[in-house]
Design a protein around this motif. Sequence first.
Motif, PDB file in Angstrom:
ATOM      1  N   ALA A 124       0.828  -1.205   0.000  1.00 13.51           N
ATOM      2  CA  ALA A 124       0.000   0.000   0.000  1.00 13.51           C
ATOM      3  C   ALA A 124       0.863   1.256   0.000  1.00 13.51           C
ATOM      4  O   ALA A 124       0.566   2.236  -0.699  1.00 13.51           O
ATOM      5  N   PHE A 125       1.929   1.247   0.768  1.00 16.35           N
ATOM      6  CA  PHE A 125       2.831   2.406   0.845  1.00 16.35           C
ATOM      7  C   PHE A 125       3.488   2.661  -0.500  1.00 16.35           C
ATOM      8  O   PHE A 125       3.474   3.788  -1.023  1.00 16.35           O
ATOM      9  N   LEU A 129       3.082   5.755  -3.415  1.00 11.02           N
ATOM     10  CA  LEU A 129       4.194   6.539  -3.963  1.00 11.02           C
ATOM     11  C   LEU A 129       4.203   6.477  -5.481  1.00 11.02           C
ATOM     12  O   LEU A 129       4.442   7.485  -6.158  1.00 11.02           O
ATOM     13  N   CYS A 130       3.949   5.291  -6.019  1.00 13.24           N
ATOM     14  CA  CYS A 130       3.913   5.138  -7.479  1.00 13.24           C
ATOM     15  C   CYS A 130       2.798   5.977  -8.090  1.00 13.24           C
ATOM     16  O   CYS A 130       2.984   6.623  -9.123  1.00 13.24           O
ATOM     17  N   ALA A 300       3.453  13.466  -0.364  1.00  8.68           N
ATOM     18  CA  ALA A 300       3.369  12.120  -0.927  1.00  8.68           C
ATOM     19  C   ALA A 300       3.712  11.061   0.103  1.00  8.68           C
ATOM     20  O   ALA A 300       3.056  10.015   0.178  1.00  8.68           O
ATOM     21  N   VAL A 301       4.740  11.296   0.917  1.00 10.68           N
ATOM     22  CA  VAL A 301       5.137  10.311   1.928  1.00 10.68           C
ATOM     23  C   VAL A 301       4.058  10.188   2.996  1.00 10.68           C
ATOM     24  O   VAL A 301       3.751   9.081   3.459  1.00 10.68           O
ATOM     25  N   ARG A 306      -0.468   6.883   5.226  1.00 13.16           N
ATOM     26  CA  ARG A 306      -1.873   6.677   5.570  1.00 13.16           C
ATOM     27  C   ARG A 306      -2.459   5.485   4.808  1.00 13.16           C
ATOM     28  O   ARG A 306      -3.288   4.755   5.357  1.00 13.16           O
ATOM     29  N   HIS A 307      -2.004   5.286   3.593  1.00 11.97           N
ATOM     30  CA  HIS A 307      -2.421   4.075   2.883  1.00 11.97           C
ATOM     31  C   HIS A 307      -1.861   2.839   3.572  1.00 11.97           C
ATOM     32  O   HIS A 307      -2.551   1.816   3.687  1.00 11.97           O
TER      33      HIS A 307
END
Length: 374
Positions: A124-125, A129-130, A300-301, A306-307
């Motif tokens: 998910a992280f 980012l992608c 973004a980070v 949170r994802h």
Amino acid sequence: MFSTNRGVIGGVALMPLKPLSTNLTQSIYALLGLACFLSVRSLLDSERRMAGMRDAVLLLAMLNIWAGVLQLAENNLGFPSVLNLFRNASYATFTGGEVGGLLRIYGTFPETSAFSSFTLALFAFTASLCRDGVRGVYSGIVALASLGLLLMTTSSTAYAGLLIYGTLATAVALAQAYWHRQALYLGPTTLMVGVVVLAGCFLALSQPRIFSRIFEFFDLTLVNKLDSASGRERSLWNQQAWVNFIDTYGLGIGFGSARASSFPMALLSNIGVIGVGLFTLFCSRLFAVPVFVESATVAAVARAARHGLMAVLVAGAISGTMADPGMVFYTLSAVAAAGGVCRKPQWESARDGAGFKPRQYPDSHSWRGHPGKV
């Protein structure tokens, strides 16, 4: 009232409620988790450090992928068992075995479910980012490899977690698109999933026997999971956890006194309504805190964290056994919390003081990221 634990030879052991060693150990774990949260949160006070955390998580995900690949090589190619050096704890391990003719993947973890929960959070992280284009090629490759491992784990936690997380992430994206009145467009993650679906449809049409075996496999690991011995055992854990919650009038029987088969049930039975309410308030603050709008890296980070948190909670709701959510939860919580208050670098402050207008990014209060992007 009874506390629950694994029986000596399988099954569920019911014991009269009394002080246990797990009351101490789980409390220590929780205090260490708090210390982890405060330490990481205090360190992530700049864009440079948030970028360092991003790179650290990407490296961790890559190491996790190599551990899974190495375990497959040990099982199928006769490689020496190097990963046993990392499985040196005194608790029971559930390595080996197969489901539907496929060997289970567990990497450096004691069981497949734990590996799946960890990998789901990293997927998910990195997928977030992608989607945001942060180190897009690298994060995309890591996300795709993590997804592949999850599909090969033969774990119900992995399959159900992917389904629930994907549904929640898509629902949030649709809500963001509707709320901001913006067009919905496809991100790389959706395209990746679409390719997998198309490949599955082609396989079903060209090789119906193979597709039939795959269908039987998922029927075994998902649909009929509750009919297995493991499913019945975990159902008994949840049943006893609910009984403990009712018998204590919603107060709980004490932190670490009993296990369950779902993190929400473990919270209810251990710390009651008050504890669950405080935990819910904490999580709501993490998902509602504004994202720092003047740094694309920090935003973004924070969104990726949170994802990852959402994936941790989903996996815990499926197979979490204790009331302590684990170090991954505390670390990602600190990253998400730091996203709202990171200081601007000094050169940016000087630039703004000279009259330059900083670049603005859309959806500054969104935990999801770009509105309408899935």
